[in-house]
Design a protein around this motif. Structure first.
Motif, PDB file in Angstrom:
ATOM      1  N   GLY A   8       0.572  -1.032  -0.140  1.00 41.42           N
ATOM      2  CA  GLY A   8       0.042   0.145  -0.076  1.00 41.42           C
ATOM      3  C   GLY A   8       1.008   1.199  -0.144  1.00 41.42           C
ATOM      4  N   GLY A   9       2.055   1.132   0.314  1.00 39.13           N
ATOM      5  CA  GLY A   9       2.820   2.362   0.079  1.00 39.13           C
ATOM      6  C   GLY A   9       3.094   2.888  -1.087  1.00 39.13           C
ATOM      7  N   GLY A  10       3.581   4.109  -1.274  1.00 40.95           N
ATOM      8  CA  GLY A  10       3.532   4.888  -2.536  1.00 40.95           C
ATOM      9  C   GLY A  10       4.286   6.281  -2.399  1.00 40.95           C
ATOM     10  N   LEU A  11       4.122   6.902  -3.774  1.00 48.42           N
ATOM     11  CA  LEU A  11       4.393   8.263  -3.575  1.00 48.42           C
ATOM     12  C   LEU A  11       3.148   9.158  -3.695  1.00 48.42           C
ATOM     13  N   VAL A  12       2.976  10.137  -2.865  1.00 52.27           N
ATOM     14  CA  VAL A  12       1.803  10.998  -2.878  1.00 52.27           C
ATOM     15  C   VAL A  12       2.157  12.324  -2.681  1.00 52.27           C
ATOM     16  N   GLN A  13       1.174  13.202  -2.815  1.00 54.27           N
ATOM     17  CA  GLN A  13       1.325  14.627  -2.266  1.00 54.27           C
ATOM     18  C   GLN A  13       0.866  14.979  -0.849  1.00 54.27           C
ATOM     19  N   ALA A  14       1.355  15.926  -0.387  1.00 52.68           N
ATOM     20  CA  ALA A  14       0.973  16.462   1.098  1.00 52.68           C
ATOM     21  C   ALA A  14      -0.547  16.622   0.808  1.00 52.68           C
ATOM     22  N   GLY A  15      -0.919  16.144   1.840  1.00 55.22           N
ATOM     23  CA  GLY A  15      -2.561  16.177   2.199  1.00 55.22           C
ATOM     24  C   GLY A  15      -3.218  15.052   1.658  1.00 55.22           C
TER      25      GLY A  15
END
Length: 125
Positions: A8-15
């Motif tokens: 479930g991990g990954g690269l996301v943006q703040a918020g």
């Protein structure tokens, strides 16, 4: 032997939000207390959240209170970590851990008997 696998991990943006899952193979961990920890580059591993075997008790580090929620579905095996309002400082490798023998009032800090390999969470600003 118990193997724990995070996903479930990954690269996301703040918020943004992510939901991490911790699944066990080899033996059911439905009767095990389970925790989530994280380790950022150059830092020590730190406690994030934990849950009792029956889900009746949950514990959180101050950094995640109000944003993170740990739950479990013993019928389906996984333990989940829902992370909302993610911040760049949440960037780390997240590990789940389990123990059949939680001990003491602060058991959630460890020790744990089984650990997963981790899943990367990266939050960009």
């Amino acid at each position: 032997q118990v193997q724990l696998v995070e996903s479930g991990g990954g690269l996301v943006q703040a918020g943004d939000s992510l939901r991490l899952s911790c699944a066990a193979s080899g033996r059911t961990v439905s009767s095990y207390a389970t925790g989530w920890f994280r380790q950022a580059p150059g830092k020590e591993r730190e406690f994030v959240a934990a849950i009792t075997w029956n889900g009746g008790g949950t514990y959180y580090a101050d950094s995640g209170k109000g944003r993170f929620t740990i739950t479990r579905d013993n019928a389906k095996n996984p333990v989940y970590l829902q992370m909302n309002s993610l911040k760049p400082e949440d960037t780390a490798v997240y590990y789940c851990a389990a123990t059949p023998r939680p001990y003491g009032s602060a058991w959630y800090y460890g020790p744990y008997d089984y650990w997963g390999q981790g899943t990367q969470v990266s939050v960009s600003s």
